[in-house]
Every structure is written in structure tokens, then in C-alpha cells.
Design an enzyme around this catalytic site. Structure first.
Site, PDB file in Angstrom:
ATOM      1  N   LYS A   1      15.533   9.833 -14.270  1.00  0.00           N
ATOM      2  CA  LYS A   1      14.261  10.601 -14.253  1.00  0.00           C
ATOM      3  C   LYS A   1      13.180   9.920 -15.065  1.00  0.00           C
ATOM      4  O   LYS A   1      13.384   9.566 -16.238  1.00  0.00           O
ATOM      5  CB  LYS A   1      14.533  12.010 -14.799  1.00  0.00           C
ATOM      6  CG  LYS A   1      13.358  12.976 -14.707  1.00  0.00           C
ATOM      7  CD  LYS A   1      13.815  14.355 -15.157  1.00  0.00           C
ATOM      8  CE  LYS A   1      12.735  15.410 -15.045  1.00  0.00           C
ATOM      9  NZ  LYS A   1      13.242  16.729 -15.487  1.00  0.00           N
TER      10      LYS A   1
ATOM     11  N   ASN B   1      15.403  22.212 -12.256  1.00  0.00           N
ATOM     12  CA  ASN B   1      15.642  23.376 -13.111  1.00  0.00           C
ATOM     13  C   ASN B   1      14.261  23.799 -13.596  1.00  0.00           C
ATOM     14  O   ASN B   1      13.711  23.177 -14.514  1.00  0.00           O
ATOM     15  CB  ASN B   1      16.460  23.005 -14.350  1.00  0.00           C
ATOM     16  CG  ASN B   1      17.945  22.855 -14.087  1.00  0.00           C
ATOM     17  OD1 ASN B   1      18.722  23.790 -14.244  1.00  0.00           O
ATOM     18  ND2 ASN B   1      18.339  21.653 -13.702  1.00  0.00           N
TER      19      ASN B   1
ATOM     20  N   GLU C   1      19.459  19.271 -10.210  1.00  0.00           N
ATOM     21  CA  GLU C   1      19.349  18.453 -11.432  1.00  0.00           C
ATOM     22  C   GLU C   1      20.367  18.975 -12.458  1.00  0.00           C
ATOM     23  O   GLU C   1      20.603  20.184 -12.526  1.00  0.00           O
ATOM     24  CB  GLU C   1      17.923  18.638 -11.994  1.00  0.00           C
ATOM     25  CG  GLU C   1      17.679  18.035 -13.366  1.00  0.00           C
ATOM     26  CD  GLU C   1      16.352  18.508 -13.984  1.00  0.00           C
ATOM     27  OE1 GLU C   1      15.909  19.651 -13.722  1.00  0.00           O
ATOM     28  OE2 GLU C   1      15.754  17.716 -14.727  1.00  0.00           O
TER      29      GLU C   1
ATOM     30  N   ASN D   1      18.473  11.386 -17.802  1.00  0.00           N
ATOM     31  CA  ASN D   1      18.623  12.496 -16.857  1.00  0.00           C
ATOM     32  C   ASN D   1      18.722  11.830 -15.482  1.00  0.00           C
ATOM     33  O   ASN D   1      17.733  11.323 -14.957  1.00  0.00           O
ATOM     34  CB  ASN D   1      17.396  13.415 -16.964  1.00  0.00           C
ATOM     35  CG  ASN D   1      17.534  14.671 -16.135  1.00  0.00           C
ATOM     36  OD1 ASN D   1      18.353  14.733 -15.221  1.00  0.00           O
ATOM     37  ND2 ASN D   1      16.712  15.667 -16.435  1.00  0.00           N
TER      38      ASN D   1
END
Ligand code: CDT
Length: 319
Positions: free
Chosen positions: A127, A197, A47, A110
Site C-alpha cells: 500500500k 477497511n 484489506e 500493508n
């Protein structure tokens, strides 16, 4: 590539705030070269793989935030990765911060893209489960401002028929939600790719690092098993700007078993042989959805967001 191929996960070690896109792309290309040399046809990267995990900082100046976003994909800094993918004939998943203008409105997501073995973008996912908070909380050791810097993704959870299979994407916190996997499972997904992450510690305490790793593997293993799909989850790991990020990048079989897992918190390649036909066992037996799902009892899943416990009962009847 038909339904049998070697899959790679390209875990990254930390990216410093001052690292350039060019330096990160070099690292991604080194991992891609190694994946190709091993015989892999597809590599999954983390990511927000082009920069440090910037939502850990409160930045009141939007221009400072925007420096972490890409306005085009590919762009000049990332083009060499696309060129290498096309040259080697290897597909990839890449997470990055996307800034775009839609209907005159600037939007930030994202995002992850799926690039095929010819270097063409064949899929995009934005996301949906954004964790953290929108306002800075000074008492936290680090911030998690995804709710401030990104909008909730607007593309749903699509899957793509590409590279010989049915492929889907998710990003980090999405893996903790069974709905993520089930929505793709209902489209017959055979491989879910996701980058993450994840800090090794909970910023509010209360969770040992080993428990955080359990939650990570529990989530991807159950998502794989319950939907009869491979899952490839890839971290950006290590001590990044004073925040320890967990590793544990893993490839999970449709039976829910971990086939490969990273041992380090650095740039590391993991590999596993994929046979997409193996997804059919779970999909046609215990998780034969058409046969066994009981959607008449699942209405609350899409009509209620938060939990609403029933009213308190008669205290005398309580144990
Ligand atoms: N990047 C990301 O989604 N990380 C979250 C951390 C949660 S702490 C607010 C995760 O679910 O791993």
C-alpha cells in the site's frame, strides 16, 4: 480463463481482536467454496483480511503490534486457503500485514497478494497511500495509526498478465487517488482489485455515513470509467471492536456502472460476469490515452506534492 469469467467479491463481516487466523481462514474458505459453486474463477478478499483492523489502537509494545503481522506467506494458518484455491482452480486477492527483513532491516507493509488458479503467488502490492497519523491522538474516538505501523509501499503500482487479462491491485485509501488508477491505466489494466477497511463515520465528525458511501463509490466508479477497467472493491464491514466499518463492496464495469454491490455488513459474496474485451471501448475512444493525453501540461502531477495556490491578487479586481 480467457477474458470472460465470473468474478467474486468475498466481503467479510467484523473480525474480533481475539479471533484466530484459523477461524478467519475458515470464513474465507467458505466464501471461496460459494464463489466456486457459483462458477467464479477469481475472488477478491478485503484489506488486512486475516485480523481485526489493528491500526485503530495505539500499542506502545512492538511485540503486541507484530502479533498482527505475517512473516511468511503462505504460512501454516493460511495454507489451507492456498490449497483450496489450487484444488478448486480459483484465483484470489488477499490483504494482510507483512513483516519482512530486507538487507538486514525489518520492514512492515500493508500488503496484498494475487494468487492464481494453481495456488501460486503471481503478484504482490504494498500500500502506497497510507492514511491517518503516526502519533496517537488521545482525543480521537479511535486511532488510525497506519502511518506508524507501516512503511509506504516500495513496489509502485505494477500490473500482471495473468488469468487471461491484465490485473492490478490497490488497497483501501489508494482508491481515493486518481493517480492510483491512472498509473495502472497507463499499463493497460483491465481489472483493479482492492480491499478496504473504512469506518462508516469520520472520527472528526463532519461527514454523514451516506456521504462516506458516496465517496467510496464515486472513487471506484470514476477510476473504472476514466481508465476503461473493471474495479472490484471489497470491504471488511460491520461493528468491529466498537467501530462501525462500512460495507458496500462493489464490482464496477469499465463504463463506470456498479454491476454488483453487497447489501449486508456481514460475510457476503457478490458476483459479476466480466468480459475484459469490454475495456476496449473506453480505452479506444474517449480515454484513448495515446490520442488524447497532453502530458506536456501535466508536469505538476509529479513535481509538486501539496497544493500551492497563487499569491493573492489585487483586492480591487476580486469579485
Ligand atoms: N484502511 C484505510 O485506508 N482506510 C481509510 C480510512 C481513512 S480515515 C483515516 C480509507 O480511505 O477508507
Amino acid at each position: 480463463m480467457k477474458g470472460t469469467f465470473l468474478l467474486a467479491g468475498g466481503q467479510l463481516g467484523p473480525i474480533a481482536r481475539t479471533d484466530t487466523r484459523a477461524s478467519v481462514v475458515k470464513r474465507l474458505m467458505a466464501l471461496m467454496h460459494r464463489a466456486h459453486a457459483a462458477g467464479a474463477r477469481l475472488i477478491v478478499f478485503p484489506e488486512l483480511a486475516l485480523t481485526t483492523f489493528f491500526p485503530r489502537w495505539y500499542m506502545p509494545d512492538q511485540a503486541e503490534v507484530d502479533a498482527f503481522f505475517e512473516t511468511e506467506m503462505p504460512n501454516a494458518a493460511v495454507q489451507p486457503l492456498f490449497d483450496l484455491a489450487a484444488k478448486l482452480g480459483i484465483g484470489f486477492y488477499l490483504g494482510y500485514a507483512e513483516k519482512t527483513v530486507q538487507g538486514g532491516r525489518t520492514r512492515r507493509f500493508n500488503t496484498a497478494i494475487l494468487v492464481d488458479t494453481k495456488g501460486r503467488i503471481v503478484g504482490k502490492y504494498r500500500k502506497i497511500h497510507l492514511p491517518g497519523h503516526a502519533e496517537p491522538v488521545p482525543s480521537y474516538p479511535w486511532q488510525h495509526l497506519e502511518k506508524r505501523y507501516f512503511e509506504v509501499g516500495d513496489l509502485g503500482f505494477p500490473v500482471w498478465r495473468t488469468m487471461g487479462g491484465i490485473l492490478g491491485m490497490a488497497i483501501c485509501n489508494d482508491r481515493r487517488w486518481p493517480e492510483t488508477f491512472r498509473v495502472m491505466g497507463l499499463q493497460g489494466v483491465e481489472l483493479v482489485m482492492l480491499g478496504y477497511n473504512t469506518p462508516a463515520m469520520n472520527r472528526m465528525g463532519g461527514e454523514a455515513p451516506h456521504l462516506r458511501m458516496v465517496h467510496h463509490t464515486l472513487s471506484i466508479q470514476s477510476g473504472a470509467y476514466q481508465n476503461g477497467t473493471y474495479v472490484c472493491a471489497v470491504a471488511k464491514a460491520g461493528m468491529e471492536e466498537g467501530c462501525l466499518m462500512m460495507g458496500g463492496s462493489a464490482i464496477v464495469s469499465p463504463a463506470g456502472e456498479i454491476m454488483a454491490q453487497a447489501a449486508s455488513l456481514e460475510d457476503e459474496l457478490i458476483l459479476a460476469p466480466i468480459d475484459l474485451d469490454a475495456c476496449q471501448f473506453n480505452k479506444t475512444t474517449v480515454f484513448n490515452f495515446a490520442e488524447h493525453r497532453r502530458i506536456e501540461h501535466y508536469a505538476l502531477i509529479t513535481s509538486r506534492t501539496g497544493a500551492e495556490p497563487p499569491p493573492p491578487g489585487d483586492p480591487d479586481s476580486e469579485i
